[in-house]
Design a protein around this motif. Sequence first.
Motif, short mmCIF file in Angstrom:
data_model
loop_
_atom_site.label_atom_id
_atom_site.label_comp_id
_atom_site.label_asym_id
_atom_site.label_seq_id
_atom_site.Cartn_x
_atom_site.Cartn_y
_atom_site.Cartn_z
N TRP A 38 0.98 -1.27 0.11
CA TRP A 38 -0.07 -0.05 0.16
C TRP A 38 0.63 1.12 -0.18
O TRP A 38 0.60 2.40 -0.04
CB TRP A 38 -1.07 -0.25 1.30
N ILE A 39 2.39 1.22 -0.17
CA ILE A 39 3.24 2.46 0.14
C ILE A 39 3.90 2.99 -1.23
O ILE A 39 4.00 1.79 -1.98
CB ILE A 39 4.46 1.55 0.92
N THR A 40 3.68 3.70 -1.25
CA THR A 40 4.25 4.67 -2.79
C THR A 40 5.22 5.89 -2.45
O THR A 40 5.03 6.34 -1.68
CB THR A 40 2.85 5.03 -3.55
N VAL A 41 6.14 5.54 -3.10
CA VAL A 41 7.63 6.11 -2.77
C VAL A 41 7.66 6.81 -4.34
O VAL A 41 7.86 7.28 -5.26
CB VAL A 41 8.36 5.80 -2.23
N ILE A 42 7.28 8.21 -3.94
CA ILE A 42 7.65 9.10 -5.28
C ILE A 42 9.22 10.02 -5.44
O ILE A 42 8.98 10.59 -3.49
CB ILE A 42 6.43 10.28 -6.27
N PHE A 43 9.53 9.64 -5.85
CA PHE A 43 11.30 11.14 -5.83
C PHE A 43 11.07 11.80 -7.10
O PHE A 43 10.60 12.19 -8.31
CB PHE A 43 12.11 10.25 -6.32
N ASP A 44 11.40 13.40 -6.69
CA ASP A 44 10.94 14.68 -7.26
C ASP A 44 12.24 14.85 -6.90
O ASP A 44 13.07 15.54 -6.02
CB ASP A 44 10.37 16.09 -6.95
N GLU A 45 13.09 15.10 -8.21
CA GLU A 45 14.51 14.81 -8.17
C GLU A 45 15.10 16.48 -8.83
O GLU A 45 14.22 16.89 -9.81
CB GLU A 45 15.26 14.18 -8.91
N TYR A 46 15.81 17.37 -8.39
CA TYR A 46 16.20 18.08 -8.64
C TYR A 46 17.15 19.02 -9.48
O TYR A 46 18.27 18.21 -8.30
CB TYR A 46 15.21 19.45 -8.27
N ASP A 47 17.68 19.53 -10.64
CA ASP A 47 19.24 20.22 -10.90
C ASP A 47 19.37 21.19 -9.83
O ASP A 47 17.94 21.81 -9.41
CB ASP A 47 18.63 20.92 -11.73
N ARG A 48 20.60 20.99 -9.30
CA ARG A 48 20.55 22.41 -8.63
C ARG A 48 20.94 23.29 -9.03
O ARG A 48 20.77 24.08 -8.46
CB ARG A 48 22.15 22.21 -7.97
N GLU A 49 20.57 23.30 -9.92
CA GLU A 49 20.70 24.84 -11.05
C GLU A 49 18.68 25.67 -10.61
O GLU A 49 18.52 26.37 -10.58
CB GLU A 49 20.82 25.03 -12.47
N ASN A 50 18.39 24.70 -10.34
CA ASN A 50 16.80 24.87 -10.75
C ASN A 50 16.10 24.38 -8.58
O ASN A 50 15.05 24.90 -8.62
CB ASN A 50 15.88 23.73 -11.01
N TRP A 51 17.47 24.93 -8.34
CA TRP A 51 16.84 25.16 -6.59
C TRP A 51 17.93 25.86 -5.83
O TRP A 51 19.51 26.12 -5.98
CB TRP A 51 17.20 23.48 -5.96
N ALA A 52 17.13 26.58 -5.37
CA ALA A 52 17.98 27.81 -4.34
C ALA A 52 17.12 28.01 -2.90
O ALA A 52 16.45 27.28 -2.47
CB ALA A 52 17.28 29.27 -4.90
N SER A 53 18.01 28.58 -1.89
CA SER A 53 18.07 28.66 -0.66
C SER A 53 18.90 30.19 -0.73
O SER A 53 19.62 30.73 -0.81
CB SER A 53 18.79 27.71 0.35
#
Length: 72
Positions: A38-53
Amino acid sequence: MPIITVKMAKGRTMEQKQQFVETITKEAARILNVKEEWITVIFDEYDRENWASNGQLHSLKFGEGFGKKGTE
């Protein structure tokens, strides 16, 4: 039917992701008292150029390979 979404920077191997989903599925099923299927795992992976802090892209702020063992 729990759905677990994992957001992370790209760069992990298929083997790492497989080990992660096996472990997270077993633990989630145990804690939530549901069947593993019943468990579903979804990966949302991002390029580091599309991630900022803090106003800076991670590709510039941290460089290549950041977040893996053996890097600062």
